[in-house]
Scaffold this motif. Structure first.
Motif, PDB file in Angstrom:
ATOM      1  N   GLN A  63       0.717  -1.263   0.050  1.00 17.93           N
ATOM      2  CA  GLN A  63      -0.071   0.128   0.045  1.00 17.93           C
ATOM      3  C   GLN A  63       0.913   1.229   0.148  1.00 17.93           C
ATOM      4  N   GLY A  64       2.137   1.089   0.355  1.00 24.00           N
ATOM      5  CA  GLY A  64       2.976   2.129   0.457  1.00 24.00           C
ATOM      6  C   GLY A  64       4.468   1.629   0.328  1.00 24.00           C
ATOM      7  N   LEU A  65       5.350   2.647  -0.117  1.00 22.97           N
ATOM      8  CA  LEU A  65       6.701   2.466  -0.447  1.00 22.97           C
ATOM      9  C   LEU A  65       7.767   2.998   0.629  1.00 22.97           C
ATOM     10  N   ILE A  98       4.378   6.849  -6.009  1.00 20.29           N
ATOM     11  CA  ILE A  98       5.537   7.354  -6.259  1.00 20.29           C
ATOM     12  C   ILE A  98       6.601   6.390  -5.632  1.00 20.29           C
ATOM     13  N   LEU A  99       7.581   6.096  -6.400  1.00 24.87           N
ATOM     14  CA  LEU A  99       8.835   5.506  -6.229  1.00 24.87           C
ATOM     15  C   LEU A  99       9.850   6.114  -5.240  1.00 24.87           C
ATOM     16  N   PRO A 100      10.128   6.071  -3.888  1.00 21.30           N
ATOM     17  CA  PRO A 100      10.968   6.642  -3.214  1.00 21.30           C
ATOM     18  C   PRO A 100      12.685   6.498  -3.689  1.00 21.30           C
ATOM     19  N   GLN A 101      13.368   7.117  -3.222  1.00 24.26           N
ATOM     20  CA  GLN A 101      14.794   7.211  -3.659  1.00 24.26           C
ATOM     21  C   GLN A 101      15.455   5.741  -3.538  1.00 24.26           C
ATOM     22  N   TRP A 102      15.130   4.788  -2.537  1.00 21.39           N
ATOM     23  CA  TRP A 102      15.557   3.603  -2.203  1.00 21.39           C
ATOM     24  C   TRP A 102      15.273   2.693  -3.107  1.00 21.39           C
ATOM     25  N   ASP A 147      13.865   9.497 -12.178  1.00 21.46           N
ATOM     26  CA  ASP A 147      14.594  10.076 -11.028  1.00 21.46           C
ATOM     27  C   ASP A 147      13.509  10.714  -9.919  1.00 21.46           C
ATOM     28  N   ALA A 148      13.991  11.286  -8.969  1.00 23.22           N
ATOM     29  CA  ALA A 148      12.995  11.606  -7.928  1.00 23.22           C
ATOM     30  C   ALA A 148      11.959  12.679  -8.018  1.00 23.22           C
ATOM     31  N   GLY A 149      12.024  13.326  -9.426  1.00 17.80           N
ATOM     32  CA  GLY A 149      10.969  14.411  -9.769  1.00 17.80           C
ATOM     33  C   GLY A 149       9.687  13.609 -10.286  1.00 17.80           C
TER      34      GLY A 149
END
Length: 321
Positions: A63-65, A98-102, A147-149
């Protein structure tokens, strides 16, 4: 090359199928949790989950990352599954999270996104709808290094596609989905050979395709006829156009340019094709309608039982969405 796939709707399922047909090893699929759907509101698996299970691929549905967020336990489980998959690259298509940086940093070759627009135009959630609504002559698919954007990463592969004068979001979606499936296979084959280009997006021409709000379905008859007609095509199959006539809320699915003028919302003519309604400039013949509780039908068919006559007027104020 081992490919982890993240996606949810039919657009993404087409890409997953293309990767499978091309012979890529897919050790894990990420998709959104099952959602209630249909009249019975029973939990329904996403199109991607259905295709993955049919192919015997393990599926994770966090449900979340965010590892420190509300669904941290889900995120940790997803991280463990991703690490165990030992993928070279992640392919993302309309995933919905949304994909976090990890996550972006985990695969050695990063994450590639299949985006249904000619970036940097129409970054965001609804690029197909907004391209039609805006009257764009063409769109396309961009394979992007994430990327993070928000859809700001470097462009790797891009191909243009003409928007037809009668395209709806449904018809354009299908052509773009097929194109996306082909391009991601090409991109991964190029990456395997060490030749995947990366071109930064230009700073000029950035637009955002905001998520479709059901309230946008309300037809504003004071707008030009051409603008209304494009919005109807952009909002097919969701959320359609909504208008009120004699206290009844109707769905308007299709319309075409017609000759005539009058006060916005007034029915100025009726012919075998349907009622002709004056707009802020120009007029539209409404060719496909839907009554409450009924099905989409040609306007001429619907009017046999529920006539619409010259002189009637659709409400100009925003109808309920």
């Amino acid at each position: 090359m081992r490919v982890v796939f993240a996606g949810t709707p039919e657009f993404a399922a087409v890409a997953l199928e293309a990767l499978l047909q091309a012979g890529f090893t897919i050790p894990l699929v990420l998709t959104q949790p099952d959602r209630p759907a249909g009249r019975g509101m029973k939990l329904q698996a996403s199109a991607v989950k259905q295709r993955a299970l049919a192919a015997g691929i393990p599926v994770a549905q966090p449900q979340g990352l965010k590892l420190d967020g509300k669904y941290a336990a889900d995120a940790v489980a997803a991280r463990d599954a991703l690490q165990a998959a030992q993928a070279d690259v992640m392919v993302v298509a309309a995933y919905g999270l949304i994909l976090p940086q990890w996550v972006l940093d985990l695969p050695p070759r990063g994450c590639l996104n299949i985006h249904a627009s000619l970036l940097p135009r129409w970054r965001g959630a609804a690029p197909i709808h907004r391209a039609i609504e805006a009257g764009d002559a063409e769109t396309g698919v961009t394979i992007m290094q994430m990327d993070a954007g928000l859809d700001t990463g470097a462009m790797c592969v891009i191909e243009r596609l003409a928007i037809r004068a009668d395209d709806t979001t449904a018809t354009l979606h299908d052509r773009l989905a097929a194109l996306g499936g082909r391009l991601i296979v090409e991109a991964l084959e190029m990456a395997a050979c060490g030749g995947l280009p990366q071109t930064p997006q230009p700073a000029e021409g950035v637009t955002y395709a905001h998520k479709i709000d059901k309230a946008e379905s309300a037809i504003d008859w004071c707008q030009p006829a051409a603008d209304i007609e494009r919005r109807l095509r952009a909002f097919d199959p969701f959320p359609g156009g909504v208008a009120t006539l004699a206290g009844e809320t109707l769905k308007v699915w299709r319309a075409e340019a017609a000759i005539g003028a009058g006060s916005p919302g007034h029915v100025i003519a009726v012919d075998e094709g349907g009622p002709v309604v004056a707009c802020g400039s120009g007029a539209l013949r409404l060719t496909e309608l839907q009554r409450p509780g009924g099905k989409r039908a040609p306007a001429a068919t619907l009017m046999h039982a529920h006539p619409i006559g010259v002189g009637q007027s659709f409400d100009v104020s925003a109808p309920p969405a």
